[in-house]
Design a protein around this motif. Structure first.
Motif, PDB file in Angstrom:
ATOM      1  N   THR A 174       0.936  -1.123   0.034  1.00 13.90           N
ATOM      2  CA  THR A 174      -0.057   0.008   0.261  1.00 13.90           C
ATOM      3  C   THR A 174       0.886   1.350  -0.234  1.00 13.90           C
ATOM      4  N   ASP A 176       2.940   2.592   2.228  1.00 13.17           N
ATOM      5  CA  ASP A 176       2.499   3.177   3.753  1.00 13.17           C
ATOM      6  C   ASP A 176       3.536   2.698   4.750  1.00 13.17           C
ATOM      7  N   LYS A 178       4.096   2.132   8.845  1.00 11.87           N
ATOM      8  CA  LYS A 178       3.276   1.880   9.907  1.00 11.87           C
ATOM      9  C   LYS A 178       4.169   1.694  11.281  1.00 11.87           C
ATOM     10  N   SER A 201      -1.370   4.045  10.572  1.00 12.49           N
ATOM     11  CA  SER A 201      -0.746   4.295   9.047  1.00 12.49           C
ATOM     12  C   SER A 201      -0.801   5.588   8.895  1.00 12.49           C
ATOM     13  N   LYS A 203      -0.312   6.922   5.877  1.00 10.37           N
ATOM     14  CA  LYS A 203      -1.300   7.393   4.712  1.00 10.37           C
ATOM     15  C   LYS A 203      -2.548   7.662   5.310  1.00 10.37           C
ATOM     16  N   ALA A 204      -3.081   7.132   6.004  1.00 12.60           N
ATOM     17  CA  ALA A 204      -4.469   7.396   6.645  1.00 12.60           C
ATOM     18  C   ALA A 204      -4.254   8.293   8.008  1.00 12.60           C
ATOM     19  N   ASN A 205      -3.195   8.522   8.510  1.00 10.92           N
ATOM     20  CA  ASN A 205      -3.039   9.606   9.542  1.00 10.92           C
ATOM     21  C   ASN A 205      -3.790   9.251  10.759  1.00 10.92           C
ATOM     22  N   SER A 206      -3.788   7.787  11.181  1.00 11.98           N
ATOM     23  CA  SER A 206      -4.935   7.785  12.069  1.00 11.98           C
ATOM     24  C   SER A 206      -4.349   6.169  12.629  1.00 11.98           C
ATOM     25  N   SER A 208      -5.667   2.207  14.401  1.00 18.12           N
ATOM     26  CA  SER A 208      -6.613   1.528  14.212  1.00 18.12           C
ATOM     27  C   SER A 208      -6.190   0.150  15.192  1.00 18.12           C
TER      28      SER A 208
END
Length: 381
Positions: A174, A176, A178, A201, A203-206, A208
């Motif tokens: 992806t 990305d 992590k 992540s 890329k997602a800036n979050s 999980s």
């Protein structure tokens, strides 16, 4: 017509300066030292655009990883010294055949010396904590960084308390980066722990939550990244003789867990394993009670029978200290290790040690070390 002045060739205004094909330019640039590439960004807007392109960054990193004989690595060490606070030293690691050369590397980045903890490196980026409850991705060569909040978890903690472990790596599927944080809580019986896992992540800036796992005690605060996978050494009943150790893995692309068997070791006494990575290969060091350690390298990733012993090291000190692998020469004759809290180069040909860290005299309370290759990789996606 080309003219010459004092031995230097130049082109008249009427003539067009010849240009090389873009692919050939890139083939040349990826072979140049990073300091040269940083200077080349000032040549023109087109060169700045090329050297700022993420695809060129990937090409440069891939070339460095696939050509270890042409690639130097950098080692950053942050030592907490009694009465002196934190001191940062940065070194260049060069390897040619059987020899490892370590030399001072300019002024250390201020962000490293102020860090609370070094959490790993990947593709030229270093992951670290800051003084506040934040994490940072830093490129020490360009000075660019990205700060984001750390992960917290609410859990009813029993009498056994809890601990947490980190890991940092790259998910090529992806594109990305992590960060993994494992919260580990003891279970009753047989020294097992339940582990809750959060993943950040870039890329997602979050953050999980992903499915957790059960294991023994996970040793080592920071996971080792190799082949797209994070590795931690886990030990069941690790404080008694006959304890069982194995490598716990997390694939960053699939977010699935796995296990890798460690090399065979001598029976008797308590042992401690430490993990490292050298030029993309997984390295494991078995520390015995009697001031001795065996170092192994996994020559074919994921194939347990490919574990190959590099060297047996006898500690030069009177009391037992843990040895951790940092860097291995091409044929394994010289290895750079953490010997307790000291950075040491061990030569297997004459069983000699050379201490490299030239800190101001004082009592080492803690030493953190990270090795990384120099790159233009951006901490932003």
């Amino acid at each position: 017509m080309r003219k010459t002045y004092e031995g230097t060739n130049f082109w008249t205004k009427e003539e067009e300066i010849p240009t090389l094909p873009q692919d050939l330019i890139i083939e040349i640039l990826v072979r140049l030292p990073l300091k040269t590439l940083l200077k080349f960004r000032c040549i023109s807007k087109s060169w700045l655009s090329l050297l700022s392109n993420t695809e060129f960054h990937k090409t440069h990193v891939n070339f460095s990883m696939n050509n270890p004989k042409m690639t130097d690595y950098t080692l950053a060490a942050v030592a907490t010294v009694s009465g002196l606070g934190k001191i940062c030293r940065v070194y260049t690691i060069s390897s040619e055949n059987s020899s490892v050369t370590v030399s001072k590397h300019g002024c250390p980045p201020k962000s490293l010396s102020l860090s609370a903890w070094l959490l790993g490196s990947c593709n030229g980026l270093v992951c670290l904590t800051t003084d506040s409850f934040e994490l940072m991705l830093l490129n020490p060569c360009t000075g660019k960084f990205n700060v984001f909040p750390d992960s917290i978890i609410h859990y009813e903690v029993g009498d056994g308390g809890y601990y947490f472990r980190y890991g940092f790596g790259y998910d090529a599927s992806t594109d990305d980066y992590k960060v993994v944080k494992i919260f580990s809580f003891p279970q009753s019986g047989e020294g097992r722990h339940v582990n809750m896992v959060n993943v950040y992540s870039l890329k997602a800036n979050s953050w999980s939550n992903i499915q957790g796992f059960n294991s023994g005690h996970i040793n080592g605060c920071v996971g080792v990244f190799a082949n797209g996978i994070l590795h931690w050494e886990g030990c069941l009943n690790c404080h008694i003789s006959g304890a069982y150790s194995e490598i716990v893995t997390l694939n960053l692309a699939t977010e699935r867990y796995g296990k890798i068997g460690l090399p065979s070791y001598e029976d008797g006494g308590i042992i401690h394993w430490t993990l490292g990575v050298s030029r993309g290969r997984l390295v494991a060091c078995c520390n015995y009670e009697l001031n001795r350690a065996d170092m192994w390298v996994m020559k074919e990733y994921g194939v347990e029978r490919s574990w190959t012993k590099l060297v047996s090291i006898s500690s030069p000190v009177d009391h037992s200290v843990k040895i951790s692998p940092l860097f291995v020469a091409e044929n394994g004759d010289e290895v750079l290790v953490m010997l307790g809290t000291e950075i040491t180069l061990y030569n297997s040909r004459n069983a000699s040690f050379k201490r490299l860290a030239d800190y101001v005299s004082g009592d080492f309370l803690q030493v953190q070390v990270v090795t990384y290759l120099e790159s233009l990789t951006s901490p932003h996606i």
